[in-house]
Design a protein around this motif. Structure first.
Motif, PDB file in Angstrom:
ATOM      1  N   ALA A 522       0.834  -1.201   0.000  1.00  0.00           N
ATOM      2  CA  ALA A 522       0.000   0.000   0.000  1.00  0.00           C
ATOM      3  C   ALA A 522       0.868   1.250   0.000  1.00  0.00           C
ATOM      4  O   ALA A 522       2.055   1.220   0.328  1.00  0.00           O
ATOM      5  N   GLY A 523       0.242   2.373  -0.318  1.00  0.00           N
ATOM      6  CA  GLY A 523       0.905   3.671  -0.304  1.00  0.00           C
ATOM      7  C   GLY A 523       0.306   4.580  -1.340  1.00  0.00           C
ATOM      8  O   GLY A 523       0.234   4.237  -2.528  1.00  0.00           O
ATOM      9  N   ASP A 524      -0.210   5.756  -0.900  1.00  0.00           N
ATOM     10  CA  ASP A 524      -0.854   6.728  -1.791  1.00  0.00           C
ATOM     11  C   ASP A 524      -2.040   6.107  -2.526  1.00  0.00           C
ATOM     12  O   ASP A 524      -2.247   6.375  -3.711  1.00  0.00           O
ATOM     13  N   ASN A 525      -2.804   5.289  -1.818  1.00  0.00           N
ATOM     14  CA  ASN A 525      -3.996   4.683  -2.414  1.00  0.00           C
ATOM     15  C   ASN A 525      -5.217   5.547  -2.110  1.00  0.00           C
ATOM     16  O   ASN A 525      -5.608   5.675  -0.949  1.00  0.00           O
ATOM     17  N   PRO A 526      -5.856   6.155  -3.123  1.00  0.00           N
ATOM     18  CA  PRO A 526      -7.103   6.869  -2.873  1.00  0.00           C
ATOM     19  C   PRO A 526      -8.171   5.916  -2.338  1.00  0.00           C
ATOM     20  O   PRO A 526      -8.227   4.745  -2.739  1.00  0.00           O
ATOM     21  N   VAL A 527      -9.007   6.395  -1.433  1.00  0.00           N
ATOM     22  CA  VAL A 527     -10.048   5.549  -0.850  1.00  0.00           C
ATOM     23  C   VAL A 527     -11.291   6.400  -0.624  1.00  0.00           C
ATOM     24  O   VAL A 527     -11.200   7.585  -0.288  1.00  0.00           O
ATOM     25  N   HIS A 528     -12.458   5.808  -0.857  1.00  0.00           N
ATOM     26  CA  HIS A 528     -13.719   6.524  -0.758  1.00  0.00           C
ATOM     27  C   HIS A 528     -14.788   5.646  -0.115  1.00  0.00           C
ATOM     28  O   HIS A 528     -14.702   4.423  -0.167  1.00  0.00           O
ATOM     29  N   ILE A 529     -15.805   6.298   0.438  1.00  0.00           N
ATOM     30  CA  ILE A 529     -17.065   5.631   0.733  1.00  0.00           C
ATOM     31  C   ILE A 529     -17.964   5.842  -0.476  1.00  0.00           C
ATOM     32  O   ILE A 529     -18.190   6.980  -0.900  1.00  0.00           O
ATOM     33  N   HIS A 530     -18.451   4.737  -1.054  1.00  0.00           N
ATOM     34  CA  HIS A 530     -19.309   4.786  -2.232  1.00  0.00           C
ATOM     35  C   HIS A 530     -20.738   4.405  -1.863  1.00  0.00           C
ATOM     36  O   HIS A 530     -20.970   3.605  -0.946  1.00  0.00           O
ATOM     37  N   PHE A 531     -21.705   4.947  -2.586  1.00  0.00           N
ATOM     38  CA  PHE A 531     -23.035   4.360  -2.571  1.00  0.00           C
ATOM     39  C   PHE A 531     -22.941   2.978  -3.230  1.00  0.00           C
ATOM     40  O   PHE A 531     -22.125   2.754  -4.118  1.00  0.00           O
ATOM     41  N   GLY A 532     -23.792   2.051  -2.804  1.00  0.00           N
ATOM     42  CA  GLY A 532     -23.809   0.729  -3.393  1.00  0.00           C
ATOM     43  C   GLY A 532     -22.910  -0.244  -2.646  1.00  0.00           C
ATOM     44  O   GLY A 532     -22.328   0.073  -1.603  1.00  0.00           O
ATOM     45  N   SER A 533     -22.785  -1.438  -3.221  1.00  0.00           N
ATOM     46  CA  SER A 533     -21.977  -2.488  -2.620  1.00  0.00           C
ATOM     47  C   SER A 533     -20.716  -2.702  -3.440  1.00  0.00           C
ATOM     48  O   SER A 533     -20.563  -2.151  -4.530  1.00  0.00           O
ATOM     49  N   CYS A 534     -19.808  -3.526  -2.924  1.00  0.00           N
ATOM     50  CA  CYS A 534     -18.581  -3.813  -3.666  1.00  0.00           C
ATOM     51  C   CYS A 534     -18.887  -4.472  -5.006  1.00  0.00           C
ATOM     52  O   CYS A 534     -18.121  -4.320  -5.965  1.00  0.00           O
ATOM     53  N   ASP A 535     -19.989  -5.198  -5.085  1.00  0.00           N
ATOM     54  CA  ASP A 535     -20.367  -5.845  -6.338  1.00  0.00           C
ATOM     55  C   ASP A 535     -21.016  -4.878  -7.305  1.00  0.00           C
ATOM     56  O   ASP A 535     -21.111  -5.165  -8.512  1.00  0.00           O
ATOM     57  N   ASP A 536     -21.470  -3.732  -6.823  1.00  0.00           N
ATOM     58  CA  ASP A 536     -22.184  -2.768  -7.674  1.00  0.00           C
ATOM     59  C   ASP A 536     -21.957  -1.363  -7.129  1.00  0.00           C
ATOM     60  O   ASP A 536     -22.859  -0.738  -6.589  1.00  0.00           O
ATOM     61  N   LEU A 537     -20.723  -0.854  -7.270  1.00  0.00           N
ATOM     62  CA  LEU A 537     -20.371   0.444  -6.710  1.00  0.00           C
ATOM     63  C   LEU A 537     -21.095   1.571  -7.424  1.00  0.00           C
ATOM     64  O   LEU A 537     -21.187   1.591  -8.651  1.00  0.00           O
ATOM     65  N   GLY A 538     -21.601   2.542  -6.628  1.00  0.00           N
ATOM     66  CA  GLY A 538     -22.229   3.734  -7.171  1.00  0.00           C
ATOM     67  C   GLY A 538     -21.315   4.940  -7.048  1.00  0.00           C
ATOM     68  O   GLY A 538     -20.097   4.816  -6.976  1.00  0.00           O
ATOM     69  N   GLU A 539     -21.918   6.112  -6.983  1.00  0.00           N
ATOM     70  CA  GLU A 539     -21.149   7.346  -6.924  1.00  0.00           C
ATOM     71  C   GLU A 539     -20.422   7.477  -5.584  1.00  0.00           C
ATOM     72  O   GLU A 539     -20.722   6.789  -4.609  1.00  0.00           O
ATOM     73  N   VAL A 540     -19.444   8.369  -5.540  1.00  0.00           N
ATOM     74  CA  VAL A 540     -18.697   8.618  -4.316  1.00  0.00           C
ATOM     75  C   VAL A 540     -19.553   9.424  -3.348  1.00  0.00           C
ATOM     76  O   VAL A 540     -20.043  10.504  -3.678  1.00  0.00           O
ATOM     77  N   ALA A 541     -19.746   8.900  -2.140  1.00  0.00           N
ATOM     78  CA  ALA A 541     -20.481   9.617  -1.101  1.00  0.00           C
ATOM     79  C   ALA A 541     -19.553  10.404  -0.206  1.00  0.00           C
ATOM     80  O   ALA A 541     -19.943  11.431   0.354  1.00  0.00           O
ATOM     81  N   GLN A 542     -18.298   9.936  -0.072  1.00  0.00           N
ATOM     82  CA  GLN A 542     -17.362  10.576   0.857  1.00  0.00           C
ATOM     83  C   GLN A 542     -15.938  10.205   0.457  1.00  0.00           C
ATOM     84  O   GLN A 542     -15.605   9.031   0.320  1.00  0.00           O
ATOM     85  N   ALA A 543     -15.099  11.212   0.245  1.00  0.00           N
ATOM     86  CA  ALA A 543     -13.681  10.961   0.015  1.00  0.00           C
ATOM     87  C   ALA A 543     -12.972  10.804   1.354  1.00  0.00           C
ATOM     88  O   ALA A 543     -13.197  11.580   2.280  1.00  0.00           O
ATOM     89  N   LEU A 544     -12.131   9.791   1.472  1.00  0.00           N
ATOM     90  CA  LEU A 544     -11.345   9.561   2.673  1.00  0.00           C
ATOM     91  C   LEU A 544      -9.881   9.907   2.400  1.00  0.00           C
ATOM     92  O   LEU A 544      -9.457  10.052   1.249  1.00  0.00           O
ATOM     93  N   THR A 545      -9.101  10.048   3.464  1.00  0.00           N
ATOM     94  CA  THR A 545      -7.674  10.305   3.321  1.00  0.00           C
ATOM     95  C   THR A 545      -6.982   9.112   2.661  1.00  0.00           C
ATOM     96  O   THR A 545      -7.298   7.956   2.967  1.00  0.00           O
TER      97      THR A 545
END
Length: 591
Positions: A522-545
């Protein structure tokens, strides 16, 4: 077939300096990811082209997909008069297949709208479960025509657009409606017209505030996607490659004489509009009011005095616009605002930009005996990339921008870096100039794997836009403090990344602390909370560090655990900002 590495591309462009000057042109090419790009068209949104895409279809590489989006900035909650195409607008996608800056093939859309029950104010009177549902009160159909050799021939009529995405009660299975609107019209041609998510992502607020990059140099997030949660009207057509080339044959390879096509879109209106009590009528010859090819040029390159002129001009006359390209105002701004952080950006005699925007790149997408003109140029002999690099050609991926344009291409970052001198030489490629961006790493919803590829439009009932936090709702000042609790989310490895771990959600008075700990490279990996599930990801609800080199990420979000578990959300990590489309770990948030 890979034509050139990034370094070779820069050398090829440098070699074009002497060639481009002999064309004796005279002002800027303009087109755009054109959201309100010119004074006149900003007052006529239904005819305003926002983005154009041209790419060899990844799931059907014997075809080319052309996508033109219109009608920018659609708030999904457009009740009671939801968005649609203009019945008095003629929409076209034009193809030049011999480099002379004149269309050899065009596809044309003309629309007609029917109001079934004019005594009702409702768009629909109940759930819409099919395109011919009796509950749908506003229906729009269209005729598709093809132009060749100056002759326009009707291909199909009575084709149906889907309704807009209203909400769970009105459009409970929206993608089924959209799929029903995909039409095969013969000769291997597939077509779609209807509302979709706006697939362009950009920090318009930052760029509009004197080219502000919120977190320099712009390649590590921090931007605000001002088009998040907004929709457009999409015209999409998939055509066999052989029907678009100069000799009617599929090119043998990328070096074939018939391999390069040029593409642009136009909108036309009748010259006369008559307003009367409660009605309008249009007549007269068609007049071009919008034109679009390459992204962002009319928005940020063409001066105000030339923007409307560009929208009414034809590619063969683009010599009048050269000055704004060779002496770009954006270079002056970059030096003025960020001079201490960048290698000084050349402000004049920018023949590198002439090659990208007017002639195509030699050895990549420049046709023989090209007439300098602004349009997307696509080498249809280059197959789809097995792994997409959103930075396209400057990222070593010749299947992407400026060789045509794919939905995934990060054109804002690419064009900022090119404007800052990336193609001139290694001095710029090794400096912060090659890391510029607007801080928005990806689109807010995933693209589809098959035609029409553009993501599902946001529904009026529930959507987000222009939000750095992605909060669905806020607690009032007098609201009771939330109950403190903790929740764990397992993050599973994706795509053989070797990265997995756990996220711990702890509710606090300020929201929810989201703490990630992962193992693996790992290192410099963007991560977000998305609407939907891992099998069907939707739009970004929240950007994380971003996940750091130690595998950790800490963020406080403005959402309670109750809010996060009352709907379907997932935490998703990406390989990098440059390869944002590759997911490396994901976990569903469940109560």
């Amino acid at each position: 077939m890979q034509l050139r590495t990034v370094t070779h591309l820069g050398l090829a462009l440098a070699a074009m300096v002497g060639v481009s000057s002999v064309f004796n042109l005279g002002a800027p090419p303009s087109d755009a990811s054109s959201h309100r790009e010119a004074p006149l068209i900003s007052q006529d949104p239904v005819a305003d082209a926002t983005d154009l895409y041209a790419f060899v279809s990844p799931d059907d590489p014997e075809t080319v997909t052309l996508i033109a989006n219109y009608y920018p900035m659609q708030d999904p909650a457009g009740f009671p008069n939801f968005y649609r195409f203009g019945d008095d607008v003629t929409y076209r996608i034009n193809i030049d297949n011999n480099g002379d800056a004149v269309e050899d093939v065009l596809y044309q859309w003309n629309f007609a709208t029917e109001i079934v029950n004019p005594t009702s104010f409702l768009y629909n009177s109940g759930p819409i479960d099919s395109l011919d549902s009796e509950n749908l009160n506003v229906r729009q159909t269209y005729t598709l025509s093809e132009g060749r050799g100056g002759v326009l021939t009707e291909i199909a009529s009575g084709l149906v657009t889907p309704p807009v995405n209203i909400g769970p009660k009105s459009t409970p299975d929206y993608e089924a409606l959209a799929s029903e609107a995909i039409a095969e019209v013969g000769n291997g041609i597939t077509v779609f017209a209807g509302q979709r998510d706006d697939p362009f992502w950009v920090d318009l607020g930052g760029i509009g505030d004197l080219l502000t990059i919120r977190e320099l140099p712009g390649n590590a997030g921090g931007g605000v996607d001002d088009l998040m949660g907004l929709n457009v009207q999409t015209l999409a057509i998939q055509v066999p490659i052989a029907q678009l080339t100069s000799d009617g044959q599929t090119p043998a390879d990328a070096e074939a004489a018939n391999a390069v096509i040029g593409v642009w879109t136009t909108a036309l209106r009748p010259s006369t509009t008559v307003l009367s009590t409660g009605t309008t009528s249009a007549s007269g010859e068609l007049v071009q009011v919008s034109r679009l090819g390459m992204p962002l040029v009319n928005e940020v390159v063409a001066p105000l005095g030339a923007k409307d002129l560009f929208n009414s001009s034809v590619p063969g006359n683009d010599g009048q616009f050269l000055g704004a390209v060779t002496d770009p105002e954006i270079a002056v701004l970059l030096n003025l605002l960020y001079g201490d952080a960048l290698v000084a950006v050349p402000e004049s005699e920018r023949e590198d930009l002439v090659t990208v925007f007017l002639t195509g790149v030699p050895g990549l997408n420049q046709p023989a005996n090209v007439t300098p003109s602004e349009m997307l140029r696509l080498n249809v002999g280059i197959p789809p990339s097995e792994t997409v690099n959103p930075l396209g050609v400057i990222g070593g991926d010749n299947g992407g921008f400026p060789n045509g344009r794919r939905l995934e291409d990060e054109v804002v970052d690419i064009e900022l870096r090119v404007a800052a001198g990336f193609l001139i030489g290694e001095e710029f490629q090794n400096a912060a100039n090659a890391q510029l961006g607007d801080g928005v790493p990806e689109n807010d919803v995933p693209f589809l794997a098959e035609f029409p590829y553009v993501g599902t439009p946001h529904q009026g009932f529930e959507h987000l836009h222009h939000s750095m936090t992605g909060a669905l709702s806020g607690e009032g000042a007098d609201a009771a403090a939330p109950e403190m609790r903790t929740l764990s989310v397992d993050l599973g490895e994706l795509n053989g990344s070797g990265i997995s771990g756990e996220a711990t959600l702890t509710e606090t008075a300020d929201g929810t602390d989201v703490s990630l700990m992962v193992e693996g490279p790992a290192g410099d990996n963007p991560v977000h909370i998305h609407f939907g599930s891992c099998d069907d990801l939707g739009e970004v609800a929240q950007a994380l560090t971003d996940i750091d080199a130690s595998g950790m990420s800490e963020t406080t979000v403005d959402l309670t655990i109750d809010e996060l578990t009352s709907d379907t959300y997932a935490i998703n990590a990406h390989e990098s900002a440059e390869n944002i489309a590759n997911y490396v770990a994901c976990g569903d948030i469940t109560g």
